[in-house]
Design a protein around this motif. Structure first.
Motif: not given
Length: 834
Positions: A570-571, A575-576, A578-582, A615-618
């Motif tokens: 969710i973080f 934050h990453y 652009d659309s906030g759709i997720e 992003e790598k350390h999910k």
């Protein structure tokens, strides 16, 4: 016909039961059998999946009962199986029975031949007959950009996937295919299966890798296939460079695992990252018996160019047999056949053992009593300790077993390379094995191979079997099954029970459910198709209260891992994206307020780290990563944090300091003695010490403190620490540690220091680069460490593919290494071990 069909089902199942019947024998008349044959013939022409399934049930049960004109029945069966497109069952029919095919009319012969032609595909001019599902699956793989399919466990998905890989590579050599499996336990099985399929069609030079080491475009001209877990996939994606090939295909096997906790969330995140970085890749999601396979196309935004379908027909049928105690009669049991949620009475049987008291012994004695003609039996166990206990009880039942040469070789290997008191040794001497995820891979594979080759008939398994391990059997025995610490879900029960009945070995498999009325959940009942939801969607259904509890420090410990990985997801979406759709996809009228609170809490987490590290350390919280960065970056010198090769003096102390740092920054709450324990094990493992040496040392130490402690328990607990703490948790912590160190070094313009990849050392169990390269070809740690002692095995260059070339040319008969390691090398070479 309904009553006659029920009579047939009861009658045929009675022949499978143990003990002696206390009631009258149920006999079908010749007239009833002929009626059933005609009805099965009519049903076989239907388009309905239910009718086709019933047609198969009727004809195969009649075959097992016998009693009518043999040639007539078998000719009938051959036609019906051809109509159903069930060519594996027809092949079994032809192999098992010698019958006169001349009585079949020319019309029916032509009908059978036409169905063969309809369902045949050709590779290198070889005609391969597929079932209806397999043909549809193969055609869809060739025609669709994105595909999601659901089918029974025994439907033959793996066979079609192997054919499709061959087809892809023959059409276009520049293939870079990623095949995701849910556990490390499956890597070896899948990579070996793919290697065998490629070898059959002279594609030996296609590279297969099981480690996340990218290959250059130059080396990948003939094609490359990576078989990886979701954790290894994330490392692989972040190691890719401009000179590495673009991923052309993604195969997600056991895709339904997306619904299972923190690893399900990580799987979804890894797939999402791969799709975004490789938007043109073809994608397949394969799952067992789910109602909504289109769900995957929806969550990964592939509905516009994707197809999905569900298959419910299995080429092997299953009987679910319920067993209950009889009041005041411990040596009797009541049997029922579960059919479409209706219980058909099978009567009461006198047993030669008591269905009371020691439940492990009861399962063992039932397994022995149903194994007529030495049929294979899987006894499901709720955990490794239970699997070992039941295996020991089965061993006590067996008194007529002859040890084969392969078993002798395997026992010798275990005694020398694991421990002479490892309980599997005594079990194997009686033709019994056990199998769970945290066993050494080469041992687990050895048990699987002995079971598949029918050299052992009994195997006690845990829920590892649910994660795609290909281990079918005639019989499966289950009592109050659990997945981990939770009652087994209906979906997992269906996945497990689908392994009853071996393709090309049996028409039916049996699932024996002991005392089903006392199970925590009635997972043996219900719909065959289950609807899945991703783990992250389930957590966010109430707006993410679990994440709120985590950040407020009010969460139960058993939910922490799931909540932490959900927090990271969710973080990143917050934050990453652009659309906030997720984020907004989780919102509904009931959870809107709660979701806003979760987002408010997420927005308060501040980090100075680059997006790539987060992003790598999910699976590590961003605020925890920031803590680690703060500690490292505030020191003027990085010397105390730079790890050194495990073979260098002082490496052990530096490693322990790093683990202590993880303990404080990541809130691990490890005690000082526990840090000492995992540091010692991790160091010896990364150093490359043999597992035998590691386990001997541990057993001796524990026994010096507590002489009553059983060796089997010491080994099992230590292997659990190795698998969970070292090869999983410490691997991800050291990976993050190195990336943060590297970031600090870049900020300080330190460019001449190479960091030791402890995450690689710990996952694979060695810091020797030659051993790592050998393991990346697909060989086990055991074999890699033994090969290091072989002269001329190490190529002059450090190119991984040169290692593979050397291994392919080895004459193993001249090697002074364990026989099991020789067999592993021969399997890679395509040589049948002698």
């Amino acid at each position: 016909m309904k009553n006659i069909i029920e009579k047939l089902k009861i009658s045929s199942t009675l022949t499978q039961l143990p003990g002696i019947s206390t009631s009258e024998e149920l006999i079908l008349s010749e007239k009833e059998k002929n009626q059933l044959m005609g009805y099965a013939s009519i049903l076989s022409l239907s388009d309905s999946a239910e009718d086709k399934t019933l047609s198969y049930e009727i004809i195969t049960r009649l075959i097992e009962l016998g009693g009518v004109n043999k040639d007539n029945l078998l000719n009938f069966a051959e036609v019906i199986m051809s109509r159903l497109g069930n060519f594996p069952a027809r092949q079994l029919l032809q192999q098992r029975f010698d019958y006169n095919n001349k009585n079949k009319s020319s019309y029916l012969k032509l009908e059978c031949l036409s169905r063969e032609i309809e369902n045949s595909i050709f590779i290198n001019d070889e005609a391969i007959k597929l079932t209806d599902f397999q043909y549809n699956f193969f055609s869809s793989l060739n025609n669709e950009k994105t595909l999601s399919i659901s089918a029974p466990t025994s439907a033959g998905k793996s066979f079609v996937l192997s054919l499709n890989l061959v087809n892809k590579i023959q059409k276009n050599n520049n293939q870079c295919i990623v095949y995701i499996v849910p556990t490390r336990a499956l890597i070896s099985e899948v990579s070996n299966r793919i290697r065998e399929a490629l070898r059959k069609y002279d594609l030996d030079d296609v590279i297969i890798r099981t480690a996340p080491f990218p290959i250059s475009k130059e080396k990948a001209k003939l094609g490359v296939i990576y078989v990886l877990t979701q954790e290894r996939l994330m490392n692989f994606l972040f190691e890719q460079k401009d000179n590495t090939p673009t991923i052309t295909s993604l195969i997600v096997d056991e895709a339904h695992e997306i619904q299972n906790g923190n690893r399900g969330i990580l799987l979804q995140s890894a797939i999402d990252f791969l799709i975004k970085s490789n938007p043109h890749a073809e994608i397949l999601f394969a799952s067992p018996l789910i109602k909504n396979p289109g769900y995957f196309l929806n969550i990964f935004n592939k509905l516009d160019n994707g197809k999905f379908f569900t298959e419910t027909i299995s080429p092997v049928a299953q009987n679910i047999i319920l067993i209950d105690e009889v009041h005041r009669s411990p040596r009797e049991a009541k049997f029922e056949l579960l059919e479409e949620n209706k219980k058909l009475p099978l009567g009461i049987r006198k047993l030669d053992f008591k269905l009371r008291n020691n439940k492990a012994a009861q399962r063992a004695k039932l397994a022995y009593s149903i194994s007529k003609n030495k049929e294979s039996v899987i006894i499901f166990s709720n955990g490794p300790a239970d699997a070992e206990k039941v295996a020991a009880e089965v061993r006590n039942c067996v008194n007529d077993f002859t040890i084969t040469k392969d078993i002798e070789i395997f026992i010798d290997f275990i005694a020398k390379e694991i421990h002479p008191d490892y309980p599997l040794i005594n079990c194997l001497k009686s033709g019994v094995g056990f199998h769970y995820g945290k066993m050494p891979s080469i041992v687990r594979t050895g048990v699987e191979n002995l079971f598949k080759s029918e050299q052992i008939k009994f195997i006690c398994c845990t829920s590892t079997l649910l994660q795609g391990v290909n281990l079918p059997a005639k019989h499966i025995i289950i009592e109050n099954p659990m997945s981990g610490t939770s009652p087994m879900s209906r979906a997992n029960f269906l996945n497990l029970s689908g392994r009853a009945g071996r393709l090309l070995k049996e028409f039916h498999g049996n699932i024996w459910c002991i005392r089903p009325g006392s199970w925590d959940t009635n997972s043996y009942e219900g719909e065959k198709l289950q609807e899945i939801t991703s783990a992250i969607s389930s957590i966010m259904n109430d707006g993410g209260k679990l994440i709120q509890d985590l950040l407020n420090d009010t969460i139960s410990k058993k939910f922490v891992n799931d909540a932490e990985v959900a927090l990271v997801k969710i973080f990143q979406d917050y934050h990453y994206s652009d659309s906030g759709i997720e984020i907004e996809s989780y919102r509904n009228t009931e959870n809107s307020e709660s979701l806003d609170k979760t987002l408010e809490a997420i927005s308060s987490i501040k980090t100075q780290l680059p997006q790539s590290i987060i992003e790598k350390h999910k699976s590590i919280r961003p605020d925890y990563l920031q803590r680690l960065f703060d500690v490292i970056s505030k020191n003027a010198s990085l010397d105390n944090y730079l790890l050194i090769n495990p073979h260098t003096s002082g490496a052990n102390i530096k490693m322990k300091k790093a683990i202590g740092l993880f303990n404080s920054c990541f809130n691990l709450e490890f005690s000082e003695p526990y840090i000492n324990l995992i540091n010692s094990l991790a160091y010896n493992w990364a150093w490359g010490k043999s597992l035998s040496e590691i386990l001997h040392s541990r057993v001796s130490y524990v026994k010096s403190k507590n002489i009553e402690m059983k060796t089997s328990e010491i080994i099992r607990e230590y292997l659990d620490v190795l698998d969970n703490e070292i090869r999983f948790k410490l691997v991800k912590y050291f990976s993050a540690y190195n990336d943060i160190l590297k970031y600090v070094m870049i900020e300080r313009k330190i460019i001449d220091v190479e960091l030791e990849p402890y995450h690689i050392y710990l996952e694979f169990g060695t810091c020797n680069k030659d051993a790592l390269n050998i393991m990346a070809t697909g060989l086990s740690r055991f074999t890699a460490l033994h090969l290091l002692k072989v002269r001329n095995i190490i190529p002059k260059t450090n190119d991984l593919d040169d290692y593979y070339s050397k291994i392919k040319l080895l004459d193993v008969s001249k090697l002074n290494i364990p026989s099991l390691c020789k067999q592993e090398i021969q399997s890679m070479q395509g040589i049948i071990p002698t």
